[in-house]
Design a protein around this motif. Structure first.
Motif, mmCIF file in Angstrom:
data_model
loop_
_atom_site.group_PDB
_atom_site.id
_atom_site.type_symbol
_atom_site.label_atom_id
_atom_site.label_comp_id
_atom_site.label_asym_id
_atom_site.label_seq_id
_atom_site.Cartn_x
_atom_site.Cartn_y
_atom_site.Cartn_z
ATOM 1 N N GLU A 137 -4.724 2.526 6.881
ATOM 2 C CA GLU A 137 -4.213 1.218 6.466
ATOM 3 C C GLU A 137 -5.048 0.101 7.086
ATOM 4 O OE1 GLU A 137 -0.110 -1.492 6.775
ATOM 5 O OE2 GLU A 137 -0.065 0.664 7.221
ATOM 6 N N LEU A 142 0.824 -1.202 0.000
ATOM 7 C CA LEU A 142 0.000 0.000 0.000
ATOM 8 C C LEU A 142 0.861 1.256 0.000
ATOM 9 C CD1 LEU A 142 -2.739 -1.034 2.600
ATOM 10 C CD2 LEU A 142 -2.887 -1.087 0.090
ATOM 11 N N LYS A 160 -6.937 -2.843 4.958
ATOM 12 C CA LYS A 160 -6.691 -4.266 5.238
ATOM 13 C C LYS A 160 -7.975 -4.972 5.669
ATOM 14 C CE LYS A 160 -1.737 -3.961 6.233
ATOM 15 N NZ LYS A 160 -1.335 -4.906 5.179
#
Length: 206
Positions: A186, A176, A190
């Protein structure tokens, strides 16, 4: 609670009280007091953030009626195990395509529209993956928002930058780029991978 979050929450509460008061009061003097409270909340935010006054009024104190959270819609598009992200022109960081909900459009409509405008891909909305409170999952912001993540499937189009984007790419879960954390963290990206690997899971709500 950290001092920073205390003043931020106090400013939001003052703004919410003033907005709701303005929506229901019929007394001219009360209206003036609520306007003063709203102006005070903007001044507090201006003193402690880098956001310009005009932007604060637009995002933080520009609405009328009963005070409620804003709604941010994000389209989640995965191809060959890689997720679609767009680079925001404003700060050069990456996010799932999306934006604020528009009047007269459903959440699915918004997801489809935003993906097309920001990435060039035509999609159809499949299902809701998550609804998340930005107070709990994103960096402190002047506004309170619920973020809706909607799984979308590509039906046509091609990668193309938009008015607000300067890049369109697919990324693997472990590669990423620098993310625009106000838009998506993040951990949220995820989570989208995890939810798509387990289609039987019910939507996340928090």
């Amino acid at each position: 609670m950290e001092t920073t979050l205390k003043w931020l929450n106090w400013a939001k509460q003052i703004q919410g009280i003033s907005q709701t008061g303005l929506a229901y009061t019929k007394d001219v003097y009360d209206k003036e007091r609520y306007e003063q409270l709203r102006a005070l909340s903007v001044e507090i935010m201006r003193q402690y953030t880098d956001v310009e006054t005009g932007k604060l009024v637009e995002l933080f104190a520009g609405e009328y009626g009963y005070a409620t959270p804003k709604v941010d819609i994000r389209g989640v598009v995965v191809s060959d195990g890689r997720i679609l992200l767009v680079r925001e022109k404003e700060e050069g960081e990456w996010s799932l395509p999306g934006g604020w909900a528009d009047l007269l459009l459903s959440p699915s409509d918004i997801a489809v529209k935003e993906v097309l405008e920001e990435s060039g891909f035509e999609v159809k909305a499949l299902r809701l993956l998550a609804v998340m409170d930005n107070h709990k999952h994103n960096p402190p912001a002047p506004y309170h928002a619920y973020k809706m993540f909607i799984h979308c499937e590509i039906t046509g189009g091609a990668a193309q930058e938009g008015v607000e984007t300067s890049g369109v790419e697919f990324f693997g879960e472990d590669e990423l780029p620098q993310l625009s954390r106000d838009r998506n963290t993040e951990e949220q990206i995820k989570l989208m991978f995890a939810l798509l690997r387990n289609p039987e899971r019910i939507p996340v709500m928090d």
